[in-house]
Scaffold this active site. Structure first.
Site, PDB file in Angstrom:
ATOM      1  N   SER A   1       2.883  -1.970  10.473  1.00 50.94           N
ATOM      2  CA  SER A   1       4.316  -2.069  10.776  1.00 50.94           C
ATOM      3  C   SER A   1       4.882  -3.463  10.514  1.00 50.94           C
ATOM      4  O   SER A   1       5.771  -3.933  11.229  1.00 50.94           O
ATOM      5  CB  SER A   1       4.594  -1.638  12.221  1.00 50.94           C
ATOM      6  OG  SER A   1       4.220  -0.291  12.405  1.00 50.94           O
TER       7      SER A   1
ATOM      8  N   GLU B   1      -5.972  -4.724  10.226  1.00 54.59           N
ATOM      9  CA  GLU B   1      -4.920  -3.749  10.504  1.00 54.59           C
ATOM     10  C   GLU B   1      -5.257  -3.002  11.784  1.00 54.59           C
ATOM     11  O   GLU B   1      -6.027  -2.026  11.754  1.00 54.59           O
ATOM     12  CB  GLU B   1      -4.802  -2.743   9.360  1.00 54.59           C
ATOM     13  CG  GLU B   1      -4.483  -3.374   8.018  1.00 54.59           C
ATOM     14  CD  GLU B   1      -3.864  -2.372   7.068  1.00 54.59           C
ATOM     15  OE1 GLU B   1      -2.731  -2.600   6.639  1.00 54.59           O
ATOM     16  OE2 GLU B   1      -4.507  -1.348   6.773  1.00 54.59           O
TER      17      GLU B   1
ATOM     18  N   GLU C   1      -7.145   4.933   7.212  1.00 52.56           N
ATOM     19  CA  GLU C   1      -6.943   6.357   6.886  1.00 52.56           C
ATOM     20  C   GLU C   1      -8.141   6.915   6.129  1.00 52.56           C
ATOM     21  O   GLU C   1      -8.474   8.092   6.270  1.00 52.56           O
ATOM     22  CB  GLU C   1      -5.627   6.520   6.105  1.00 52.56           C
ATOM     23  CG  GLU C   1      -4.423   6.318   7.033  1.00 52.56           C
ATOM     24  CD  GLU C   1      -3.201   5.710   6.379  1.00 52.56           C
ATOM     25  OE1 GLU C   1      -3.076   5.758   5.148  1.00 52.56           O
ATOM     26  OE2 GLU C   1      -2.352   5.181   7.129  1.00 52.56           O
TER      27      GLU C   1
ATOM     28  N   HIS D   1      -9.653   1.316   4.237  1.00 54.27           N
ATOM     29  CA  HIS D   1      -8.409   1.522   4.987  1.00 54.27           C
ATOM     30  C   HIS D   1      -8.678   2.494   6.139  1.00 54.27           C
ATOM     31  O   HIS D   1      -9.481   3.420   6.000  1.00 54.27           O
ATOM     32  CB  HIS D   1      -7.315   2.066   4.061  1.00 54.27           C
ATOM     33  CG  HIS D   1      -5.978   2.070   4.736  1.00 54.27           C
ATOM     34  ND1 HIS D   1      -5.598   3.068   5.605  1.00 54.27           N
ATOM     35  CD2 HIS D   1      -4.964   1.171   4.714  1.00 54.27           C
ATOM     36  CE1 HIS D   1      -4.395   2.782   6.077  1.00 54.27           C
ATOM     37  NE2 HIS D   1      -3.984   1.641   5.553  1.00 54.27           N
TER      38      HIS D   1
ATOM     39  N   LYS E   1       0.185   4.224  -0.455  1.00 52.13           N
ATOM     40  CA  LYS E   1      -0.465   5.443   0.049  1.00 52.13           C
ATOM     41  C   LYS E   1      -0.150   6.609  -0.908  1.00 52.13           C
ATOM     42  O   LYS E   1      -0.047   6.394  -2.110  1.00 52.13           O
ATOM     43  CB  LYS E   1      -0.044   5.718   1.493  1.00 52.13           C
ATOM     44  CG  LYS E   1      -0.247   4.473   2.373  1.00 52.13           C
ATOM     45  CD  LYS E   1      -0.113   4.705   3.834  1.00 52.13           C
ATOM     46  CE  LYS E   1      -0.333   3.389   4.571  1.00 52.13           C
ATOM     47  NZ  LYS E   1      -0.286   3.520   6.015  1.00 52.13           N
TER      48      LYS E   1
ATOM     49  N   ASN F   1       0.876  -1.169   0.000  1.00 54.34           N
ATOM     50  CA  ASN F   1       0.000   0.000   0.000  1.00 54.34           C
ATOM     51  C   ASN F   1       0.913   1.220   0.000  1.00 54.34           C
ATOM     52  O   ASN F   1       1.441   1.606   1.040  1.00 54.34           O
ATOM     53  CB  ASN F   1      -0.899  -0.019   1.246  1.00 54.34           C
ATOM     54  CG  ASN F   1      -1.763   1.225   1.340  1.00 54.34           C
ATOM     55  OD1 ASN F   1      -1.854   2.007   0.400  1.00 54.34           O
ATOM     56  ND2 ASN F   1      -2.410   1.411   2.491  1.00 54.34           N
TER      57      ASN F   1
ATOM     58  N   GLY G   1       1.958   2.377  10.760  1.00 49.43           N
ATOM     59  CA  GLY G   1       2.926   3.469  10.634  1.00 49.43           C
ATOM     60  C   GLY G   1       3.559   3.883  11.942  1.00 49.43           C
ATOM     61  O   GLY G   1       4.228   4.904  12.018  1.00 49.43           O
TER      62      GLY G   1
END
Ligand code: PGA
Length: 251
Positions: free
Chosen positions: A214, A168, A98, A96, A11, A9, A174
């Site tokens: 991560s 996730e 985000e 996702h 991003k 991904n 991250g």
């Protein structure tokens, strides 16, 4: 049929030339050292989909990172599932964290996006996961259960074959903090039990459930060795060909 899948991904990173170079480098490494039965997917920005799809030789599949819940029309700046499919991309990442956090995407909207993606022949990588406060309050199973039930469980058994689930934990994305392999396995087994109740043993056994957050070369092997962890959705470490390929080779 293999459940093993590793998806990058990217991003909102990399210019188009940088993206093409990275995609080609990943594919070249995989062609030189075939992984056998691991499906590899690159989740790239909309602007890069067509060029990267065309630059690749078919060893690696391409994914969008979102698509619209609408078919077409006056939605300035949006990209439809039909448009994504027309670039040669085969997958779309939906839900996702985000997108959920910064764009207010909720399960009901995601259910519509999932429908739209499947209607246009895309495979879906559907993300779920709890935030830190939810884990601290031991609500992770309820939260993830609702995300899956409300986002996916309207689908038929046939449609579910086109869906990959990515767990996730938001606190691990991250941050450098990874869920332990036990925490991942516990949640993946829970997700598979939900699939079994809804769609039966065979469908549950055939669904890929990825871990994300991560994940890197140093921890991928331990995570992927868990019974219900079928691969990963990789953010930061997918931006470096060597790291990403090392993760793929962790199986
Ligand atoms: P990360 O991101 O690997 O950088 O934690 C994972 C993701 O957001 O999919």
């Amino acid at each position: 049929m293999t459940r093993k899948l590793v998806a990058g991904n990217w991003k909102m990173n990399l210019s188009l030339p940088e993206g093409i170079a990275l995609a080609k480098e990943v594919e070249a490494q995989l062609l030189a050292n075939p992984t056998g039965d691991v499906q590899v997917v690159l989740g790239v920005p909309f602007s890069h989909l067509t060029a990267i799809s065309h630059a690749l030789e078919g060893e690696v599949a391409v994914s969008a990172q979102d698509c619209s819940a609408n078919e077409s029309g006056a939605f300035t700046g949006e990209v439809s599932a039909m448009m994504v499919a027309s670039t040669g991309a085969e997958y779309v990442i939906l839900g996702h964290s985000e997108r959920r956090e910064y764009h207010g995407e909720e399960n009901a909207l995601l259910a519509e996006k999932v429908n739209m993606a499947l209607e246009h022949g895309l495979k879906v990588i559907y993300c779920c996961g709890e935030v830190l406060s939810e884990r601290e309050n031991n609500q992770q199973f309820e939260v993830v259960g609702d995300q899956i039930l409300e986002g996916l469980f309207h689908l038929s058994k046939e449609q579910m074959k086109e869906v990959v689930i990515a767990y996730e934990p938001v606190w691990a994305i991250g941050t450098g903090v990874t869920a332990s392999s036990e925490q991942a396995q516990e949640m993946h087994a829970f997700i598979r039990s939900l699939l079994q109740k809804q769609y039966g043993v065979i469908a549950a056994e055939n669904t890929s459930i990825l871990y994300g957050g991560s994940c890197k070369p140093a921890n991928a092997q331990e995570l992927f060795s868990e019974k219900d962890v079928d691969g990963g959705l990789i953010g930061g470490a997918s931006l470096k060909a060597n790291d990403f390929v090392a993760i793929i080779n962790s199986f």
